[in-house]
Design a protein around this motif. Structure first.
Motif, short mmCIF file in Angstrom:
data_model
loop_
_atom_site.label_atom_id
_atom_site.label_comp_id
_atom_site.label_asym_id
_atom_site.label_seq_id
_atom_site.Cartn_x
_atom_site.Cartn_y
_atom_site.Cartn_z
N ASP A 40 -3.74 10.83 -0.60
CA ASP A 40 -4.70 9.77 -0.31
C ASP A 40 -5.25 9.17 -1.60
O ASP A 40 -5.43 7.95 -1.70
N ASP A 41 -5.52 10.02 -2.59
CA ASP A 41 -6.02 9.52 -3.87
C ASP A 41 -4.97 8.66 -4.56
O ASP A 41 -5.29 7.61 -5.12
N ARG A 42 -3.71 9.09 -4.52
CA ARG A 42 -2.63 8.29 -5.11
C ARG A 42 -2.52 6.94 -4.42
O ARG A 42 -2.39 5.90 -5.07
N SER A 43 -2.59 6.95 -3.10
CA SER A 43 -2.48 5.70 -2.33
C SER A 43 -3.61 4.74 -2.65
O SER A 43 -3.37 3.54 -2.87
N ARG A 44 -4.83 5.24 -2.67
CA ARG A 44 -5.98 4.38 -2.97
C ARG A 44 -5.88 3.78 -4.36
O ARG A 44 -6.14 2.59 -4.57
N LEU A 45 -5.48 4.60 -5.33
CA LEU A 45 -5.38 4.13 -6.70
C LEU A 45 -4.28 3.08 -6.84
O LEU A 45 -4.50 2.02 -7.45
N ALA A 46 -3.12 3.33 -6.28
CA ALA A 46 -2.02 2.35 -6.37
C ALA A 46 -2.39 1.04 -5.70
O ALA A 46 -2.12 -0.05 -6.23
N THR A 47 -3.04 1.11 -4.55
CA THR A 47 -3.46 -0.11 -3.84
C THR A 47 -4.48 -0.89 -4.64
O THR A 47 -4.40 -2.12 -4.76
N LEU A 133 11.41 -7.87 -10.84
CA LEU A 133 10.89 -6.85 -9.92
C LEU A 133 10.30 -5.71 -10.73
O LEU A 133 10.95 -5.14 -11.60
N GLN A 134 9.06 -5.39 -10.42
CA GLN A 134 8.38 -4.25 -11.05
C GLN A 134 7.99 -3.30 -9.93
O GLN A 134 7.65 -3.73 -8.83
N LEU A 135 8.03 -2.00 -10.20
CA LEU A 135 7.85 -0.99 -9.17
C LEU A 135 6.72 -0.04 -9.52
O LEU A 135 6.70 0.54 -10.61
N LEU A 136 5.79 0.12 -8.60
CA LEU A 136 4.74 1.13 -8.67
C LEU A 136 4.91 2.00 -7.44
O LEU A 136 4.84 1.50 -6.31
N THR A 137 5.17 3.29 -7.65
CA THR A 137 5.43 4.20 -6.55
C THR A 137 4.43 5.34 -6.59
O THR A 137 4.06 5.81 -7.66
N THR A 138 3.99 5.77 -5.40
CA THR A 138 3.25 7.02 -5.31
C THR A 138 4.22 8.05 -4.76
O THR A 138 5.02 7.76 -3.87
N SER A 139 4.18 9.25 -5.31
CA SER A 139 5.13 10.27 -4.88
C SER A 139 4.67 11.64 -5.35
O SER A 139 3.97 11.76 -6.35
#
Length: 157
Positions: A40-47, A133-139
């Motif tokens: 959830d922390d990764r998702s919030r930060l990436a968004t 294209l640039q990519l930001l991934t949470t994983s």
């Protein structure tokens, strides 16, 4: 698997130090994978980072949330769904991003650990075809893409 527009509310804002560090990493590297504690922390930060950097990309930012095992066909379908409401014609040989060809885009894949090896190979192919294209991934782990920069999120960072 969901494709959504990006927005954050004040109650879900990540720590400013995390925002600044990840924004800097995304500006420096074409492929950034946010790993570490707390999905959830990764998702919030990436968004939050994608929302703040949206104006830096001609085609803006796009978010795909991966909630289960995602193969090549699933990834292609998710990317195709992002074109809803876009007006550019389909790009020959690139049905995943028909509205994107030749424009800068930050693609956020939330839940990259669900990508199969074939889906990762498809991403590698898209990155080779589209220099904008640039990519930001949470994983929970690295994807193994060339030039991938890991950004480990820790409580102390």
């Amino acid at each position: 698997m969901n494709s959504t527009s990006l927005s954050t509310s004040p109650s879900t804002q990540p720590a400013p130090r995390h925002l600044a560090a990840l924004m800097s990493a995304v500006r420096r590297s074409r492929i950034v994978t946010l790993t570490g504690q707390g999905a959830d922390d990764r998702s919030r930060l990436a968004t939050a980072v994608a929302c703040r950097l949206r104006s830096n990309f001609v085609a803006g930012t796009a978010l795909v949330t991966l909630e289960r095992k995602t193969g090549e066909a699933d990834l292609t379908a998710a990317l195709c769904s992002l074109s809803a409401g876009r007006t550019a014609p389909p790009a020959p040989g690139r049905p995943e991003l028909p509205w994107f060809t030749g424009q800068d885009l930050l693609l956020v894949l939330d839940g990259g650990q669900h990508l199969t090896d074939r889906a990762v190979r498809r991403l590698r192919h898209l990155l080779a075809l589209e220099p904008g294209l640039q990519l930001l991934t949470t994983s929970s782990r690295a994807l193994g893409l060339d030039d991938e920069q890991l950004f480990p999120l820790t409580r102390g960072r």
